[in-house]
Scaffold this motif. Structure first.
Motif, mmCIF file in Angstrom:
data_model
loop_
_atom_site.group_PDB
_atom_site.id
_atom_site.type_symbol
_atom_site.label_atom_id
_atom_site.label_comp_id
_atom_site.label_asym_id
_atom_site.label_seq_id
_atom_site.Cartn_x
_atom_site.Cartn_y
_atom_site.Cartn_z
ATOM 1 N N ARG A 168 0.824 -1.210 0.000
ATOM 2 C CA ARG A 168 0.000 0.000 0.000
ATOM 3 C C ARG A 168 0.860 1.263 0.000
ATOM 4 N NH1 ARG A 168 -3.594 -3.234 3.212
ATOM 5 N NH2 ARG A 168 -2.496 -2.674 5.111
ATOM 6 N N LYS A 169 2.003 1.206 0.694
ATOM 7 C CA LYS A 169 2.891 2.372 0.745
ATOM 8 C C LYS A 169 3.521 2.659 -0.611
ATOM 9 C CE LYS A 169 4.088 1.912 5.653
ATOM 10 N NZ LYS A 169 5.160 1.590 6.626
ATOM 11 N N ASN A 170 3.622 1.624 -1.448
ATOM 12 C CA ASN A 170 4.275 1.780 -2.745
ATOM 13 C C ASN A 170 3.303 2.145 -3.870
ATOM 14 O OD1 ASN A 170 6.774 1.125 -1.632
ATOM 15 N ND2 ASN A 170 6.497 -1.079 -2.017
ATOM 16 N N ARG A 171 2.078 2.473 -3.508
ATOM 17 C CA ARG A 171 1.077 2.763 -4.542
ATOM 18 C C ARG A 171 1.128 4.206 -5.033
ATOM 19 N NH1 ARG A 171 -3.956 -0.497 -1.770
ATOM 20 N NH2 ARG A 171 -3.295 -2.591 -2.382
ATOM 21 N N GLY A 172 2.015 4.992 -4.487
ATOM 22 C CA GLY A 172 2.167 6.351 -4.976
ATOM 23 C C GLY A 172 1.128 7.299 -4.430
ATOM 24 N N ARG A 173 1.147 8.501 -4.963
ATOM 25 C CA ARG A 173 0.250 9.553 -4.481
ATOM 26 C C ARG A 173 -1.082 9.499 -5.216
ATOM 27 N NH1 ARG A 173 3.770 15.012 -3.306
ATOM 28 N NH2 ARG A 173 5.066 14.144 -1.642
ATOM 29 N N LEU A 174 -1.881 8.537 -4.821
ATOM 30 C CA LEU A 174 -3.197 8.387 -5.407
ATOM 31 C C LEU A 174 -4.241 8.337 -4.302
ATOM 32 C CD1 LEU A 174 -2.569 5.664 -8.157
ATOM 33 C CD2 LEU A 174 -2.790 8.128 -8.474
ATOM 34 N N ILE A 175 -5.376 8.963 -4.554
ATOM 35 C CA ILE A 175 -6.485 8.903 -3.600
ATOM 36 C C ILE A 175 -7.049 7.483 -3.587
ATOM 37 C CG2 ILE A 175 -8.836 9.720 -3.132
ATOM 38 C CD1 ILE A 175 -6.667 11.706 -2.402
ATOM 39 N N ARG A 176 -7.367 7.006 -2.396
ATOM 40 C CA ARG A 176 -7.901 5.639 -2.244
ATOM 41 C C ARG A 176 -9.391 5.706 -1.953
ATOM 42 N NH1 ARG A 176 -3.176 3.148 1.718
ATOM 43 N NH2 ARG A 176 -1.402 3.697 0.384
ATOM 44 N N VAL A 177 -10.141 4.961 -2.734
ATOM 45 C CA VAL A 177 -11.598 4.908 -2.591
ATOM 46 C C VAL A 177 -11.991 3.463 -2.294
ATOM 47 C CG1 VAL A 177 -13.818 5.326 -3.700
ATOM 48 C CG2 VAL A 177 -11.854 6.807 -4.222
ATOM 49 N N ALA A 178 -12.791 3.240 -1.261
ATOM 50 C CA ALA A 178 -13.206 1.885 -0.885
ATOM 51 C C ALA A 178 -14.710 1.724 -1.032
ATOM 52 C CB ALA A 178 -12.787 1.588 0.552
ATOM 53 N N LEU A 179 -15.122 0.683 -1.747
ATOM 54 C CA LEU A 179 -16.528 0.332 -1.838
ATOM 55 C C LEU A 179 -16.905 -0.485 -0.603
ATOM 56 C CD1 LEU A 179 -16.684 -0.832 -5.568
ATOM 57 C CD2 LEU A 179 -17.688 1.253 -4.642
ATOM 58 N N VAL A 180 -17.914 -0.041 0.128
ATOM 59 C CA VAL A 180 -18.373 -0.769 1.303
ATOM 60 C C VAL A 180 -19.882 -0.968 1.190
ATOM 61 C CG1 VAL A 180 -16.544 0.144 2.797
ATOM 62 C CG2 VAL A 180 -18.723 1.355 2.650
ATOM 63 N N MET B 223 -28.167 -0.440 6.023
ATOM 64 C CA MET B 223 -27.277 0.722 6.130
ATOM 65 C C MET B 223 -26.796 0.905 7.570
ATOM 66 S SD MET B 223 -29.218 3.503 3.652
ATOM 67 C CE MET B 223 -27.928 4.753 3.878
ATOM 68 N N GLU B 224 -27.689 0.681 8.522
ATOM 69 C CA GLU B 224 -27.316 0.805 9.934
ATOM 70 C C GLU B 224 -26.274 -0.233 10.314
ATOM 71 O OE1 GLU B 224 -30.955 0.445 12.051
ATOM 72 O OE2 GLU B 224 -31.725 2.423 11.447
ATOM 73 N N VAL B 225 -26.410 -1.451 9.783
ATOM 74 C CA VAL B 225 -25.427 -2.504 10.057
ATOM 75 C C VAL B 225 -24.047 -2.093 9.533
ATOM 76 C CG1 VAL B 225 -24.748 -4.876 9.504
ATOM 77 C CG2 VAL B 225 -27.127 -4.362 10.100
ATOM 78 N N VAL B 226 -24.026 -1.562 8.313
ATOM 79 C CA VAL B 226 -22.756 -1.125 7.719
ATOM 80 C C VAL B 226 -22.161 0.029 8.520
ATOM 81 C CG1 VAL B 226 -21.679 -0.115 5.668
ATOM 82 C CG2 VAL B 226 -23.415 -1.904 5.423
ATOM 83 N N ASP B 227 -22.987 1.002 8.891
ATOM 84 C CA ASP B 227 -22.495 2.148 9.663
ATOM 85 C C ASP B 227 -21.924 1.705 11.009
ATOM 86 O OD1 ASP B 227 -23.207 3.897 7.668
ATOM 87 O OD2 ASP B 227 -25.145 4.417 8.549
ATOM 88 N N ALA B 228 -22.592 0.736 11.656
ATOM 89 C CA ALA B 228 -22.108 0.235 12.949
ATOM 90 C C ALA B 228 -20.770 -0.476 12.789
ATOM 91 C CB ALA B 228 -23.141 -0.710 13.563
ATOM 92 N N THR B 229 -20.634 -1.250 11.718
ATOM 93 C CA THR B 229 -19.360 -1.951 11.477
ATOM 94 C C THR B 229 -18.247 -0.960 11.169
ATOM 95 O OG1 THR B 229 -20.624 -3.811 10.555
ATOM 96 C CG2 THR B 229 -18.252 -3.786 10.155
#
Length: 419
Positions: A211-223, A314-320
């Motif tokens: 992850r440190k070697n991925r350069g200066r890129l914004i990271r977006v996570a699908l949850v 959505m509440e389950v995801v927010d709690a996690t």
């Protein structure tokens, strides 16, 4: 011990009954919704559900989960099906069972007993493909097994027979060897758990370096909740071929792809879906997989708006996310599957209160969702509806985050304004 665990959790029969409780905290409608999800889990594991059993109780019975009368009703049904040569292979309970409850139920029903946790673990074991995922699943399996080892040695009691000090239930002659073997197994499993933890720690260090070697890129996570369309959305945005199907937990390993929207590159990750009553041991084991969520600059919460309980999901995801310490991260909500959204128009003479089933999509979008403004978007990943609007929204948000995080790197993207 690994083979013995697998034989008791993975060698499933093809048919099952489902069992759930109606309590003060969980009314009948909610119980049926949970059993719907449990049946979906069973289907994902390749099991056909024959019948559901529910009972109203203040709380689960400490010894048998359900009352003795309900247990007898289940036993009679199983026997009736067996007489008709339509054998019931297992009973699956919607809550986690103790070792004592499992033992009591198995002795009464004479069939295999699973709870929601063991079923989910079994599905995870089926889905695990990489060494990382397999290690995480094995760790969760052993954590689940450890407090239930006592039940595996009840066969020693049936070897009693005879008379005197060496015979009968719980005799001195049998108790010693049984406890010795039990302690040996506990020690073996404890050592195995320690080794698996070390293996995960080593993998985590390797992934952290990557992850440190991925350069200066914004990271977006699908949850999001399981089976809401995260992988399909991932495939649309990244033009890749991440595995996706209408099954629960289709994705276990986090997949990361480099995506370019217009001239703006960023990293997009697809993570394991969440679920109600997710086993604690599984959460602990898979926390390393969710490091992509922890280190993300932007969370994209995908919601199946066609699901009747999407707000609870959505509440389950927010709690996690809160448990992971990620509740303060910037977030976009994608309300997916608008093509599958359905509602029933109330008749003019129907005086009963309107329910979620009576609300059209347009009306729903004007409720609390309207307050989200640009923080949400409505799409159909399958039909590619509003895909360009989604790309535009992501571009805008990622551009803002990039300027904030890398103010001196804007020369890579000439149209990003730093003022």
């Amino acid at each position: 011990m690994k083979e013995e665990f697998n034989s008791t959790t993975q060698a499933k029969a093809e048919t099952a009954i489902l069992v759930g409780l109606i309590t003060q905290q969980q009314d009948e409608r909610r119980t049926q919704e949970y059993l719907d999800e449990l049946e979906f889990l069973a289907d994902t594991a390749g099991v056909t559900v024959m019948r559901r059993f529910t009972q109203k109780l203040v709380a689960p019975h400490a010894v048998s989960y359900v009352g003795s009368g309900k247990l007898e009703e289940m036993r009679e049904y199983i026997q009736r099906m067996e007489d008709m040569e339509n054998e019931v292979g297992m009973a699956i309970f919607d809550d986690e069972l103790t070792a004592k409850q499992i033992k009591t139920i198995e002795e009464a029903l004479k069939i295999k007993v699973l709870d929601r946790t063991s079923l989910i673990l079994d599905i995870f074991a089926m889905r695990a493909q990489t060494a990382h995922a397999k290690t995480q699943v094995e760790l969760a399996q052993y954590r689940y097994l450890l407090p239930r080892l006592q039940r595996m040695w009840t066969h020693l009691e049936r070897q009693g027979g005879g008379s005197g000090a060496g015979g009968g239930k719980g005799s001195v002659g049998l108790r010693g060897p049984g406890e010795t073997q039990l302690e040996m197994d506990r020690r073996i499993i404890t050592q195995r758990i320690s080794w698996l933890k070390q293996q995960l720690a080593d993998i985590d260090r390797q992934k952290s370096t990557m992850r440190k070697n991925r350069g200066r890129l914004i990271r977006v996570a699908l949850v999001g909740y399981t089976n809401v369309g995260k992988s399909t959305t991932m495939n649309l945005l990244s033009k890749s071929n991440v595995f996706a199907e209408n099954k629960l937990f289709a994705t276990l390993d986090t997949t990361v792809r480099k995506v370019v929207v217009d001239n703006l590159p960023f990293l997009l990750s697809d993570t394991v879906g969440f679920i109600r009553k997710l086993p604690h041991d599984l959460v602990e084991s898979f926390k390393s997989t969710l490091d992509e969520v922890r280190e993300a600059d932007l969370l994209v919460h995908v919601v199946d708006i066609s699901h009747p309980d999407f707000e609870e999901q959505m509440e389950v995801v927010d709690a996690t996310l809160a448990d992971l310490g990620c509740s303060d991260k910037p977030e976009i909500i994608i309300f997916n599957k608008i093509d599958a959204y359905t509602w029933v128009v109330k008749e003019s003479d129907d005086l009963t209160p309107a329910t979620r089933e009576n609300v059209s999509l347009d009306e729903l979008m004007r409720t609390w969702m309207a307050k989200l403004g640009d923080d949400c978007i409505f799409i159909s990943a399958r039909e590619k509806t509003n895909l360009e609007e989604l790309r535009s929204l992501l571009y805008s948000r990622i551009k803002q985050l990039h300027v904030q995080k890398y103010p001196y790197n804007d020369f890579l993207y000439p149209d990003i304004e730093t003022t």
